[in-house]
Design an enzyme around this catalytic site. Sequence first.
Site, short mmCIF file in Angstrom:
data_model
loop_
_atom_site.label_atom_id
_atom_site.label_comp_id
_atom_site.label_asym_id
_atom_site.label_seq_id
_atom_site.Cartn_x
_atom_site.Cartn_y
_atom_site.Cartn_z
CD GLU A 1 40.18 -0.57 12.63
OE1 GLU A 1 41.42 -0.14 12.80
OE2 GLU A 1 39.29 -0.67 13.56
CG HIS B 1 38.64 -6.74 17.57
ND1 HIS B 1 39.43 -7.73 18.27
CD2 HIS B 1 39.44 -6.15 16.63
CE1 HIS B 1 40.84 -7.58 17.91
NE2 HIS B 1 40.74 -6.42 17.02
CG ASN C 1 34.49 -4.26 19.77
OD1 ASN C 1 34.29 -5.51 19.64
ND2 ASN C 1 35.68 -3.95 20.49
CG ASP D 1 36.89 1.16 16.03
OD1 ASP D 1 38.07 1.44 15.28
OD2 ASP D 1 36.87 0.84 17.08
CG ASP E 1 35.01 -5.90 24.22
OD1 ASP E 1 35.67 -5.14 24.57
OD2 ASP E 1 35.30 -6.69 23.31
#
Length: 492
Positions: A247, A215, A122, A211, A181
């Site tokens: 996740e 997002h 991410n 992870d 990001d």
Amino acid sequence: MRKLFGVILTLVILTGCQAEHVSVKPEVNSVYYEIFVGSYKDSDGDGMGDLQGVTESLDTLQELGVTGIWLMPISPSPTYHKYDVTDYKAIDKAYGTMEDFDNLVKEMKSRDMDLIIDLVLNHSSSKHPWFLKAVSGVTNNTCDEIAECGYYNFSDSYESGYTKLNDSTYYESVFWEEMPDLNLDNESLRHEIDDIVSFWLDKGVKGFRLDATTHFYGENLSLNVEFLDWLQTLVKSKKSDAYLVGEAWTVDSTIQEMYASQLDSFFNFGLSQNSGKIVTAINKSDGARLAKQVYDYNQEISNQNGQAIDAVFLSNHDNNRSAGYLTTLEKQKMAASLYLLMPGNVFIYYGEELGMKGSGIDENKRLPMPWSKNPKDVTNGPSAADYTASQPLTYEEAKKDKDSLWYHYQKVINIRNTYSKDLARGKFNVIDMGNPAIYALEYDNVILVHNLSEEMNTITQDYDKINSVNGKVKKVGNTLELSAYTTIIIEK
């Protein structure tokens, strides 16, 4: 039908006493152990946990029954948690060397144990060479010559989740300004990801824990699913039996929809933590409802991905330690019996088997593993940790107490490994035992029963053999009397 390892009930009372441990080689590796390396085991006396320390603990983990390890980030990073990576194909010097990693993989393979590592896509660190080049390009208006400019998301005006770079430029950094990001649409960046994945698979890892998957594209579910589909296709093309677990810290319905990506697993957050279904069911003696919830959830993820594997856990590095709210040993054992015998893969956070405590800031949830009372056996842990309560039992103490939580974990995992084909991967149905406290799931060859009540309860069930996981069972005719917080496996 393989023979039972443990105490068998025929026509007598099962006392629930400890059976001599027998190591079981499961048909399915489904028991993972999550390790924050820096707080786990120090092999060289510098106060920092390291990869060699993990290698030294393999016999201990295998004795517990663990069949796989998930290592939290191990790549170079300027922070203690290492979720801001500066080099995706290297080992942080604090944790050791690439040779140490290679040795860990070798030793795990010799034990038929699987290794997955954190893959943080991410965002990167703001100190990653990619970002430094991108900033240079943006600042000097030379992005036509610098591919890395496209690896990140820049804007000439402020947007939510963006950080100011200069008077005319902002960059996306939803979690923290030091974690810019990544622009996962960029084709050159995807080639980098391809290279990173190949590097670690060639090193011998089984797969990756992904992870922050919700997002990747903000909260855009369809784009997140699309990227995960691309990623899992990429990984499986290189290693067909690779394992990927994501996740997605969100509501059940969104997690279920994300299985449309065909990713193997997503962590089941709805079951975990103080407010999750497991603890709620224990506190309300609501076993029947929990069994139905487990069944319904697995049906939903199977509808999205026919090969879906639920990823069950009680707490992790972002959660308060479960021993803080499961305040009695009986409830801790009941919670362990529940989650460790659920379908899919199960994940034990290091120290959970000792009843480790820790709450508040993240550093408090990643405290040193209490191997013994000798300070030399314990890491320094995160420097910002401010948790002051002492840990209930060290590993050394737990191994001397046959009634300890550690021995309970060992026994439950042994049962899971004995029946792994059914419990981890088998199809199942809910059995209504006519009592709200009774959790009962029926597989092809076995029936799993938990009594979530503080009181004795009875069930009526034909059986061939019964293995007592915990508690006491008494046969009265074709009725079984289950003492408080009892778990049994019934062979059909």
